[in-house]
Design an enzyme around this catalytic site. Structure first.
Site, short mmCIF file in Angstrom:
data_model
loop_
_atom_site.label_atom_id
_atom_site.label_comp_id
_atom_site.label_asym_id
_atom_site.label_seq_id
_atom_site.Cartn_x
_atom_site.Cartn_y
_atom_site.Cartn_z
N LYS B 43 0.80 -1.22 0.00
CA LYS B 43 0.00 0.00 0.00
C LYS B 43 0.84 1.27 0.00
CE LYS B 43 -4.02 -2.08 0.19
NZ LYS B 43 -4.95 -2.09 -0.93
N SER B 257 -3.50 -12.63 3.80
CA SER B 257 -4.06 -12.44 2.46
C SER B 257 -3.13 -13.02 1.41
CB SER B 257 -4.32 -10.96 2.19
OG SER B 257 -3.12 -10.23 2.22
#
Lengths: 93, 315
Positions: B43, B257
């Site tokens: 991110k 994830s």
């Protein structure tokens, strides 16, 4: 030709509270028509538009964990023993 | 490598082979190690691009309040970038996220407003949109609909992968804001004919899907299904199993994830082997496992770990 269908909390008003139901059909569209005969109103929550219609924008459906929108949508083929999962679309990130 | 400042070091992450998990010399898996970014996740790329874009558009001035709905990593990245550049940050985060994420956000100076667990990130988005309407002077970067999010991956992640792996046949990544897949997927599609682009989407516990009605559902504005070849839903059991395999077999300590993404990547590898085709499959390691230690993901039996994740936003 039996297919197992996982129903999210939000749609269990149509299945008498059941999270797992069974249905039959050669395609996803046919399965939804079959389910609607026993779980009245369910199809209307999943499919929008006239005639065959299309999947509701905020509903995701998976056949054996694969998103049906990449398998032909309501025309996606089903086989005996397949597992169908219905989920509302949620955000990630 | 030498950089002028921390934010200049975002990106250029290693792509490493997985000699033990790859099925054969012709079908190989490659992991893009995004935990090597400054705050430890992919991110950082989107956060930096969104802030730079807002600066270019002139909507951010010194001392401005930035607002963002986030389940964690984007907020952490934004907090780091905003602090470096003199902006304040308020994050709206679902309450069912790991304690480490809150601690990291607070450490980098972000304010946190919690949204209800039911509805997951949908609720965080709704709360942030309300706050934005109440505070017209705040700047919501809005990762779900901000083209700069996908653009970061079009300009960096995609070119980096293609440069390191010109023989790439498959790209597999997680689907959250869809920024990684849209940006990287578009870049690769334009340059690698026939490439397979696969999305792995985390499947959470029922609480997260606890919307009041279907029309509260959410599809990120950035999402364009035409970029994808296929999309898979991966549950916590498979994600945890693969997360543990990745560290046991290849020594890569990743977040949960990433396990979901590896699961989808291995399915593509299996298919290539069955079809007798060559494959170079690149997948994203979104972040390291550090932020998820408190969830119990790495200890005890898989069943215990899965039970501990119930109702949590683990991706």
């Amino acid at each position: 030709m039996a297919v197992k269908v996982r129903v999210p909390t939000i749609l269990r008003t149509h299945t008498g509270g059941s999270k797992l139901v069974e249905g039959t059909g050669d395609t996803l569209g046919a399965l939804f028509v079959d389910l609607d005969t026993r779980h009245e109103g369910l199809r209307g929550r999943l499919v929008s538009g006239e005639g065959a219609g299309e999947l509701h924008r905020f509903v995701n459906v998976y056949i054996n964990d694969e998103d049906v929108r990449f398998l032909g949508g309501l025309d996606a083929k089903l086989s005996d023993g397949d597992e169908v999962t219905i989920l509302p679309a949620v955000a990630g990130g | 490598m030498r950089y002028d400042s921390l934010v200049s070091s975002v990106g250029r992450t290693p792509l490493v082979g997985l000699p033990r998990l790859s099925p054969s010399a012709d079908v190989r898996l490659w992991a893009k190690l995004e935990q090597d970014n400054p705050t430890g996740s992919i991110k950082d790329r989107a956060a930096l691009w969104m802030v730079q874009d807002a600066e270019k558009r002139g909507v951010l001035s010194p001392g401005a309040m930035v607002l963002e709905p986030t389940s964690g990593n984007t907020g952490i990245s934004l907090a780091m970038v905003c602090r470096q550049r003199g902006y304040r940050l308020t994050c709206v985060m679902p309450e069912n996220t790991s304690i480490e994420r809150r601690q990291l956000l607070a450490m980098w100076g972000a304010e946190i407003i919690f949204s209800a667990a039911a509805g997951g990130s949908n609720e965080a988005v709704a709360v942030a949109k309300r706050l934005a309407a109440e505070h017209p002077d705040w700047v919501m970067l809005y990762q779900y609909g901000n083209p700069a999010n996908a653009q970061a991956h079009y300009e960096t992640t995609g070119p980096e992968i293609l440069e390191d792996l010109p023989s790439i046949t498959h790209f597999v990544a997680g689907l959250g804001t869809t920024g990684t897949l849209m940006g990287t997927g578009r870049y690769l599609r334009e340059r690698v004919p026939g490439i397979t682009v696969v999305a792995a989407e985390p499947r959470y516990g029922e609480l997260v899907y606890g919307l009041r009605n279907i029309d509260e559902g959410f599809v990120p504005e950035l999402y364009d299904p035409a970029v994808l070849t296929s999309r898979y839903s991966v549950g916590p059991k498979e994600a945890l199993r693969r997360t543990r395999e990745l560290v046991a077999e290849e020594g890569i300590f990743a977040g949960i994830s990433t396990g979901a993404i590896l699961h989808a990547a291995l399915a593509q590898a299996d298919r290539a082997v069955k079809e007798g085709k060559r494959a170079d499959i690149a997948f994203i390691v979104c972040d390291g496992g550090w932020k998820y230690l408190s969830t119990g993901a790495y200890a005890g039996t898989l069943e215990e770990a899965e039970a501990a994740l119930e109702g949590q936003l683990w991706a």
